[in-house]
Motif scaffolding. Structure first.
Motif, mmCIF file in Angstrom:
data_model
loop_
_atom_site.group_PDB
_atom_site.id
_atom_site.type_symbol
_atom_site.label_atom_id
_atom_site.label_comp_id
_atom_site.label_asym_id
_atom_site.label_seq_id
_atom_site.Cartn_x
_atom_site.Cartn_y
_atom_site.Cartn_z
ATOM 1 N N ASN A 512 -3.673 10.167 18.101
ATOM 2 C CA ASN A 512 -3.499 9.843 17.075
ATOM 3 C C ASN A 512 -3.465 11.097 16.134
ATOM 4 O OD1 ASN A 512 -3.278 7.320 15.453
ATOM 5 N ND2 ASN A 512 -5.377 7.935 14.545
ATOM 6 N N GLN A 564 2.222 4.835 13.511
ATOM 7 C CA GLN A 564 0.971 5.345 12.984
ATOM 8 C C GLN A 564 0.231 3.921 12.460
ATOM 9 O OE1 GLN A 564 -0.523 8.345 13.352
ATOM 10 N NE2 GLN A 564 -2.401 7.422 12.568
ATOM 11 N N ASP A 568 -3.286 2.515 14.236
ATOM 12 C CA ASP A 568 -4.472 2.700 12.892
ATOM 13 C C ASP A 568 -5.047 1.280 13.292
ATOM 14 O OD1 ASP A 568 -4.112 5.192 12.389
ATOM 15 O OD2 ASP A 568 -3.373 4.651 10.324
#
Length: 975
Positions: A512, A564, A568
């Motif tokens: 990440n 992303q 998340d």
């Protein structure tokens, strides 16, 4: 087949079923469905000999006398059950209403595929009006199947649904009647349920086939109905019970379970009921037979793909997820790399607002929570079953062992399991461990157990090196007094969860962070390219190339941002992170208990036991203070640095949401006594980390320590404790200040050089005449150089400014230790050099545009530097400043004083102190100038024996006699 042909087939079947030789139809025609239907000439109906006694019972009751034979021959006496022998007037209304209620079958849009029910009943009566109910029901179900088999628009799914509906209606029929129920009604209901089960079984084992559908296809139809909850569960249970004692159970339900697995692998979180296959699986595995066994668990653990081992070793992680039966039910994911459906449904457009993202995350996380709860229930049920517990534990171990490569710096994603699957596995392990397994029941020797299912040899260790650990484990295995007991489930599950955290949470967080860094860097590159658009648009060839590159990068950036957002949803899931912290709490208690500590002990053992030193280590949040304050427990500086990083990240100046967490750390009893002193020692020891990048790593780690120091310094307890330590621990503090001085010198020197280079490049770019003289290649090279210097300057200034600030607040309360002979001259030289850079004649070279972009605050730096001068103001410090012949000159203090007044950064009292210090230094310099002597002819033995060899502190030896000789020689030269 058209309606006319179908009617002819019906007539032929009735005729064939009848036959008349004086015996009852039931006795004369003792054959089965295949016998009667083969004679019927129905080309599209494929039948074979039934494989079980259940199908034979249906066949034996399927024969009946035809009306034609009854007219020409002696009517046979049909022995029917007493409850089934009724007169026409008694049976007519009862049978018509009951059968019509039960046979609400609608296929192909037709209300009823059967002829008039009364005519059917008349067909199955003899001359005396006696009705054979069993035979009639056989005929009705056979007619349904016959119609389905020959109708191109009817599928096995529709037929199975009809049989299920028939069974369900029969089951509910008696309970739905308000009036009393007759015996014939009960018999009809029971017979219909039995026949529905038998015909369903015939379809599943291939005795009866619908059109050209295979058994696998029929099995898939049953799976789909069960998933949709449209198949009567009791009907399935009846089929299961009838086949358990035969080989039919395996032959029917093996393809059924494989079809269920296939359906599960195709589901995603965007589907309406993503947990439907898991619920079906759970319902099946909890089914128990009369002997309390769970046949479906016995079935699946015998599959070759239950725990695949014959797979490529270099890609075990990726292969086991694709092949394993249970893994197909655990692959739900929000990651874009795992399932594109999530991206397409929730993140297909750009620029979603915060409210939309929050609602989407809630939706996805709720879906994940539901499927994970179902996964946990499935695994728990398999573990509870004694016969399958070992197989389940071995499978979990294989999942983890196969993905050991996930901890590597560079991971080939196709050779390991997907992120979503691994997080689901971790969540299930959490559910098995948290609040269920007390740490007191965990065997600390499990990592070394000869029968352990999970190998952890590749993990980092707290203190031992690999060779030391290997030697210790060898001695343990040779210890005849050590009696190994079989590992308990609690122990294995606990260590499985520890391992899963390192394979799931940590790699995902690192990935990440890398993705965020790439997004930031790519965004900057795109901005730079767009910013220079006016330059490259003039050249058609470069314009075409850059526009393609810009389009490609913009598209790539959009994909990365969507990926992303998807990541998340899982990585930042509050529920999963909360479970992680809760497990860390239990793990901390376990490790502390092994070290012989509690959470409040102030007196700690000097070293750890051998078992604890050798134990593989993972991130341990609640052990933070104990391990940082006990450096003897950890030999690997990199591991200790990671613990410091955790404390740094939790600092209120970095995360404003961690104030309470940080307060608890800083107010811990061990921290109050030891934390600042331990951080001071580690600040020195981190000079070498063993990493190939250790020179730059140390600055980042020391910056983190300086931030923590600043926060601790605001706490009176920590401040007083450190002041006492600094005054008492002369050696440690001397080394600490020495490192502070070295770092400040290097960082500020590099920062100043970068600022000068940035100034030169900006000046050149702002001069169109000179800039346009350069070629485009040279211009691009200069632009890249500027970007590189900007990044470097920003990094060095951040680290250097924090180090100077540490000097400032330390010298405000601690003076004496800074002024010992080993430190005073070096510290004074560092201060003079940087003050000269900041206020000397060449300070204009440090002026740059957008200085805040680099964190360049010359006023703040000047304030901190001059504050250190004022804090250390004394005769010893003045003499040390005067000893600096490299940077000190008479204009140094006046130049600095001028800048201070312009910036208005000091009070009148502080300015007066600074002026007086400058005068004192001038006096010492003047006095020295009058007494300077030539020492160039000093004897060789008096000179510094510098040889560039590595020198440790314990190698330093006081030469008091030599020192006395040197001082005596100098005094003799002064005479």
């Amino acid at each position: 087949m058209d309606e006319k042909t179908a009617d002819e087939v019906r007539k032929k079947r009735i005729a064939k079923l009848g036959g008349g030789n004086g015996e009852s139809g039931a006795k004369k025609h003792s054959g089965d469905f295949s016998q009667s239907s083969a004679d019927s000439g129905a080309a599209d109906l494929h039948l074979s000999t039934p494989a079980s006694s259940q199908t034979q019972s249906l066949s034996q009751s399927a024969t009946k006398p035809s009306p034609e034979s009854m007219d020409t021959e002696e009517k046979p006496s049909i022995p029917a059950p007493a409850s089934a022998i009724l007169s026409s007037t008694q049976i007519n209304q009862l049978i018509v209403s009951t059968i019509q209620d039960l046979m609400e079958i609608k296929l192909d849009g037709r209300d009823n595929i059967l002829p008039d029910i009364v005519q059917i009943m008349d067909t199955f009566k003899d001359a005396d009006g006696i009705l054979n109910v069993k035979m009639m029901l056989d005929y009705i179900l056979l007619e349904v199947v016959m119609y389905s088999a020959n109708n191109l628009q009817v599928t096995s799914e529709l037929v199975l649904a009809s049989l299920s509906s028939c069974y369900q209606t029969a089951s509910k029929f008696i309970f739905s009647q308000k009036k009393s129920v007759s015996a014939i009604e009960v018999e009809i209901v029971n017979e219909l349920k039995e026949k529905a089960a038998v015909v369903t079984l015939l379809l599943l084992d291939g005795t009866i086939s619908i059109k050209d559908e295979s058994c696998l296809s029929v099995s898939m139809s049953l799976v789909k109905l069960l998933i949709k909850k449209t198949f009567e569960w009791n009907l399935l249970c009846t089929i299961i019970s009838q086949t358990l004692a035969t080989s039919q159970f395996v032959s029917i339900f093996t393809p059924f379970m494989m079809n269920l697995m296939e359906c599960a692998s195709k589901l995603s979180l965007v589907d309406e009921n993503p947990d439907s296959c898991l619920k079906t699986l759970t319902d099946l595995i909890i089914f128990r037979d009369a002997s309390n066994r769970q046949p479906f668990i016995d079935l699946i653990i015998a599959f070759d793909n239950w725990n695949p081992t014959n797979i490529a070793q270099d890609s075990r992680g990726g292969e086991i997820q694709k092949l394993s039966f249970l893994a197909s039910f655990m692959s739900f994911s929000t990651f874009a790399e795992d399932t594109v459906q999530v991206v397409d449904k929730y993140f297909s457009s750009d620029g979603q607002d915060a409210r939309y993202l929050n609602d989407t995350y809630v939706l996805l996380r709720n879906s994940l929570r539901l499927v994970r709860l179902q996964m946990s229930e499935t695994i728990l049920n398999i573990l509870r079953y004694k016969e399958s517990r070992s197989s389940m534990i071995s499978l979990l171990a294989n999942f983890l062992e196969s993905n050991s490569k996930r901890t590597q710096m560079q991971v080939e994603e196709d050779k390991v399991s997907k992120d979503g699957f691994m997080l689901n596995l971790l969540s299930c392990l959490y559910d098995l461990c948290i609040d269920k397994i007390p740490y007191t029941k965990v065997d600390a020797f499990y990592p070394f157990h000869p029968c352990r299912k999970l190998k952890m040899n590749d993990c980092a260790r707290l203190k031992c090196t690999d060779s030391e650990a290997e030697k210790w484990m060898q001695s343990l295995s040779n210890d005849s007094s050590k009696q190994w007991t079989e590992p308990t489930f609690s122990t294995e599950c606990f260590f499985f969860t520890m391992r899963a955290i390192s394979l799931c949470i940590l790699p995902n967080i690192k990935k990440n962070n890398r993705r965020l860094r790439v997004i930031k860097e790519l965004s900057n590159v795109i901005k730079d390219l767009e910013r220079s658009k006016a330059v490259w648009q003039a050249n058609p060839r470069i314009k075409s190339r850059n526009e393609k590159i810009l389009k490609k990068w913009t598209s790539q950036l959009a994909r990365l941002k969507k990926a992303q957002l998807c990541a998340d949803a899982s990585v930042l899931d509050p529920e999963l992170l909360t479970k992680t912290l809760r497990f860390y709490g239990t793990m901390s208690l376990f490790l502390l208990s092994q070290a012989g500590l509690s959470c409040t002990h102030r007196n700690m053992p000097a070293t750890l036991a051998a078992t604890e030193c050798s134990k593989p280590v993972y991130d341990i949040i609640t052990l933070l203070v104990t391990l940082i304050c006990s450096p003897a427990y950890i030999k690997n500086p990199y591991l200790l640095a990671k613990l410091v990083e955790v404390m740094f990240t939790a600092n209120p100046s970095i995360q404003n949401s961690t104030n309470e967490f940080c307060r608890q750390i800083y107010e811990h009893p061990i921290a109050l006594d030891h934390l600042m002193a331990s951080l001071m020692i580690f600040y020195v020891d981190i000079e070498s980390t063993g990493s190939h990048n250790e020179f730059f790593d140390k600055f980042s780690i020391r910056y983190q320590i300086s931030v923590i120091f600043k926060t601790l310094w605001a706490n009176p307890s920590h401040k007083s404790q450190f002041i006492s330590t600094a005054n008492a621990a002369k050696s440690d503090f001397t080394r600490f200040v020495n490192m502070l001085t070295n770092d400040t010198t290097f960082l500020l020197d590099e920062s100043m050089d970068s600022l000068k280079t940035i100034n030169e490049l900006q000046t050149l770019m702002n001069n169109p005449t000179e800039w346009d003289k350069l070629s485009r290649e040279t211009q691009q090279s200069k632009q890249k150089h500027l970007a590189q210097e900007e990044r470097q300057c920003r990094s060095y200034l951040t680290l250097g400014s924090e180090t100077v600030e540490m000097f400032r607040y330390l010298t405000e309360y601690i003076c004496k230790p800074f002024l010992i002979p080993e430190l005073a001259d070096r510290l004074a030289a560092m201060l003079n050099f940087n003050l000269k850079q900041l206020c000397g004649p060449k300070c204009k070279n440090l002026k740059v545009m957008n200085s805040q972009k680099y964190g360049w605050e010359p006023k703040r730096l000047l304030d901190s530097l001059t504050a250190i001068y004022i804090n250390l103001d004394c005769e010893v410090f003045a003499a040390a400043l005067a000893n600096d012949e490299r940077s000190y000159h008479r204009d140094l203090f006046p130049d600095a004083l001028s800048k201070m007044k312009i910036a208005n950064i000091k009070s009148s009292i502080e300015i007066e102190k600074f002026v007086n210090l400058g005068k004192a230094v001038d006096e010492i310099v003047s006095s020295k100038a009058q007494t300077d002597i030539d020492l160039s002819d000093a004897p060789d033995e008096f000179k510094d024996p510098f040889n560039r060899k590595c020198l440790r502190e314990e190698d330093l030896i006081d030469e008091t006699e030599l020192k006395s000789q040197i001082e005596q020689w100098i005094r003799s030269r002064q005479k």
